[in-house]
Design a protein around this motif. Structure first.
Motif, mmCIF file in Angstrom:
data_model
loop_
_atom_site.group_PDB
_atom_site.id
_atom_site.type_symbol
_atom_site.label_atom_id
_atom_site.label_comp_id
_atom_site.label_asym_id
_atom_site.label_seq_id
_atom_site.Cartn_x
_atom_site.Cartn_y
_atom_site.Cartn_z
ATOM 1 N N GLN A 126 -6.092 19.106 12.208
ATOM 2 C CA GLN A 126 -6.928 20.278 12.501
ATOM 3 C C GLN A 126 -7.736 20.647 11.553
ATOM 4 O O GLN A 126 -9.013 21.170 11.701
ATOM 5 C CB GLN A 126 -5.977 21.529 12.720
ATOM 6 C CG GLN A 126 -6.483 22.753 13.318
ATOM 7 C CD GLN A 126 -5.540 23.754 13.602
ATOM 8 O OE1 GLN A 126 -4.281 23.638 13.507
ATOM 9 N NE2 GLN A 126 -5.947 25.047 14.049
ATOM 10 N N ARG B 203 -10.892 18.562 11.474
ATOM 11 C CA ARG B 203 -11.778 18.841 12.596
ATOM 12 C C ARG B 203 -12.581 20.140 12.598
ATOM 13 O O ARG B 203 -13.679 20.227 12.666
ATOM 14 C CB ARG B 203 -11.056 18.881 13.969
ATOM 15 C CG ARG B 203 -11.610 19.497 15.327
ATOM 16 C CD ARG B 203 -10.875 19.349 16.527
ATOM 17 N NE ARG B 203 -9.729 20.246 16.345
ATOM 18 C CZ ARG B 203 -9.569 21.486 16.275
ATOM 19 N NH1 ARG B 203 -10.793 22.184 16.695
ATOM 20 N NH2 ARG B 203 -8.635 22.207 16.161
ATOM 21 N N CYS C 186 -17.047 21.235 11.991
ATOM 22 C CA CYS C 186 -17.717 22.289 13.111
ATOM 23 C C CYS C 186 -18.547 23.521 12.487
ATOM 24 O O CYS C 186 -17.834 24.388 11.990
ATOM 25 C CB CYS C 186 -16.692 22.436 14.399
ATOM 26 S SG CYS C 186 -15.704 21.164 14.827
ATOM 27 N N SER D 84 -23.787 21.544 17.314
ATOM 28 C CA SER D 84 -23.676 20.294 18.163
ATOM 29 C C SER D 84 -22.354 19.799 18.195
ATOM 30 O O SER D 84 -21.916 19.339 19.115
ATOM 31 C CB SER D 84 -24.630 19.151 17.752
ATOM 32 O OG SER D 84 -24.505 18.842 16.451
ATOM 33 N N THR D 85 -21.559 19.800 17.063
ATOM 34 C CA THR D 85 -20.227 19.107 17.297
ATOM 35 C C THR D 85 -19.410 20.033 17.900
ATOM 36 O O THR D 85 -18.391 19.522 18.841
ATOM 37 C CB THR D 85 -19.706 19.164 15.861
ATOM 38 O OG1 THR D 85 -20.472 18.344 15.065
ATOM 39 C CG2 THR D 85 -18.232 18.687 15.861
ATOM 40 N N LEU D 86 -19.298 21.578 18.011
ATOM 41 C CA LEU D 86 -18.406 22.094 19.006
ATOM 42 C C LEU D 86 -18.899 21.887 20.349
ATOM 43 O O LEU D 86 -18.177 22.096 21.255
ATOM 44 C CB LEU D 86 -18.729 23.779 18.522
ATOM 45 C CG LEU D 86 -17.936 24.108 17.326
ATOM 46 C CD1 LEU D 86 -18.079 25.690 17.191
ATOM 47 C CD2 LEU D 86 -16.319 24.195 17.910
ATOM 48 N N ALA D 87 -20.172 21.974 20.442
ATOM 49 C CA ALA D 87 -20.550 21.565 21.889
ATOM 50 C C ALA D 87 -20.354 20.183 22.431
ATOM 51 O O ALA D 87 -19.695 19.977 23.601
ATOM 52 C CB ALA D 87 -22.235 21.550 21.819
ATOM 53 N N LEU E 223 -17.376 18.611 21.287
ATOM 54 C CA LEU E 223 -15.767 18.901 21.624
ATOM 55 C C LEU E 223 -15.691 19.520 22.956
ATOM 56 O O LEU E 223 -14.734 19.283 23.545
ATOM 57 C CB LEU E 223 -15.131 19.413 20.628
ATOM 58 C CG LEU E 223 -15.188 18.736 19.070
ATOM 59 C CD1 LEU E 223 -14.656 19.418 17.842
ATOM 60 C CD2 LEU E 223 -14.210 17.601 19.441
ATOM 61 N N ALA E 224 -16.301 20.534 23.224
ATOM 62 C CA ALA E 224 -16.147 21.437 24.409
ATOM 63 C C ALA E 224 -16.312 20.469 25.618
ATOM 64 O O ALA E 224 -15.639 20.486 26.686
ATOM 65 C CB ALA E 224 -17.335 22.576 24.216
ATOM 66 N N ALA E 225 -17.377 19.700 25.638
ATOM 67 C CA ALA E 225 -17.707 18.745 26.622
ATOM 68 C C ALA E 225 -16.610 17.703 26.883
ATOM 69 O O ALA E 225 -16.260 17.437 27.955
ATOM 70 C CB ALA E 225 -19.305 18.123 26.438
ATOM 71 N N GLU F 74 -13.554 17.991 25.769
ATOM 72 C CA GLU F 74 -12.311 18.669 26.495
ATOM 73 C C GLU F 74 -12.142 18.968 27.852
ATOM 74 O O GLU F 74 -11.338 18.723 28.767
ATOM 75 C CB GLU F 74 -11.917 20.145 25.677
ATOM 76 C CG GLU F 74 -10.578 20.604 25.909
ATOM 77 C CD GLU F 74 -9.464 19.709 25.504
ATOM 78 O OE1 GLU F 74 -8.473 19.811 26.128
ATOM 79 O OE2 GLU F 74 -9.615 18.806 24.664
ATOM 80 N N GLU F 75 -13.385 19.572 28.469
ATOM 81 C CA GLU F 75 -13.699 19.780 29.755
ATOM 82 C C GLU F 75 -13.671 18.488 30.627
ATOM 83 O O GLU F 75 -13.058 18.502 31.753
ATOM 84 C CB GLU F 75 -15.157 20.159 30.158
ATOM 85 C CG GLU F 75 -15.437 20.769 31.438
ATOM 86 C CD GLU F 75 -16.642 21.196 31.894
ATOM 87 O OE1 GLU F 75 -17.183 21.792 32.985
ATOM 88 O OE2 GLU F 75 -17.382 21.663 30.673
#
Length: 282
Positions: free
Chosen positions: A236, A239, A243, A248-251, A253-255, A257-258
């Motif tokens: 954790q 990771r 971020c 862009s990294t959070l974007a 990871l969000a994609a 996870e979705e």
């Protein structure tokens, strides 16, 4: 049980994993495998070409069948699960075999086959330690879990743990957890390779040359694992450190996870455990 220059080790199965284990123990510079040389080993392998190779490469004695166990102190069962039971039948029929507490310590690397089933195919009282190594053992970076059978004592388990620690990292666990560790670390190299493949293909889709994308993905996986090990950071923390808010990294990871990234891995581990139990029939 302590290893000495007189310890006799029979390696049943001279394939890639068996060779890696033996070669690693011979080459190791740390206790306890530093006491082992080619003279300690006898390898059983049915293929003559393979026997010739192992004799030439390592200077070990080779035979075609389970007679390798004659006079052995340790017997490493390095054969595939689907042929293991037949091999154990051959071992039990070796005329010079001494069973029970006075016999050799058996070490299994076969996935899925529990100690109860293996012990049931060996003469009564056989000492057995089950291990679950993974393929990075081939380059001295393996992860191996170790569990003792009904007749193995703490010294037997500790010896096997120390031997496999020479080939990477080794952990003593309860056998009830063996299928789960097999699903995480035993099968894990395939998951990591699949991740690298996916990153390669994703990079190529964005215009990178595929070879470069794969090289970048390989180095990133290797470097991240090394960073975590050297710094002691957990997953954790590692990771989060990469971020930036709104970046862009959070974007990414969000994609992911979705799309079900974490759920797919959880499902994969669960499926591997289920299949391992089916194959082991324990």
């Amino acid at each position: 049980m302590a290893l000495t220059d007189r310890t006799r080790i029979a390696l049943i199965g001279g394939g890639k994993m068996g060779e890696a284990i033996m070669g690693g123990w011979i080459a190791a510079s740390e206790h306890p495998a530093d006491r082992l040389t080619a003279a300690n080993f006898t390898v059983a392998n049915p293929g003559e070409e393979r026997r010739v190779y192992l004799q030439g490469r390592y200077g070990v004695a080779c035979v075609a069948d389970a007679r390798a166990i004659e006079g052995a102190d340790v017997v490493v069962l390095a054969v595939k699960p689907q042929v293991m039971m037949g091999v154990l039948e051959q071992i039990a029929e070796v005329p010079a075999y001494v069973g029970g507490k006075d016999g050799p310590l058996f070490v299994s690397i076969a996935a899925g086959l529990c100690t109860e089933r293996l012990e049931g195919a060996l003469p009564a009282g056989a000492r057995l330690v089950r291990t679950m190594p993974n393929t990075p053992l081939l380059v001295g970076a393996g992860a191996t879990t170790v569990a003792g059978g009904a007749q193995a004592d703490e010294a037997d388990v500790a010896l096997v743990r120390d031997l496999f620690a020479c080939l990477g990292a080794a952990y003593v666990i309860d056998e009830d957890d063996m299928d789960a560790t097999g699903a995480v670390s035993g099968s894990g190299p395939a998951y990591v390779a699949a991740l690298i493949e996916a990153l390669r293909d994703g990079g190529a889709a964005q215009g990178l040359e595929a070879g470069l994308a794969e090289a970048l993905a390989q180095q990133t996986v290797y470097g991240t694992a090394l960073l975590m090990r050297e710094t002691g950071q957990d997953a954790q923390t590692t990771r989060v450190a990469v971020c930036s808010p709104g970046g862009s990294t959070l974007a990414a990871l969000a994609a992911m996870e979705e799309a079900g990234f974490a759920r797919s891995l959880d499902a994969g581990v669960a499926a591997a455990v289920f299949r391992s139990k089916e194959l082991g029939q324990c």
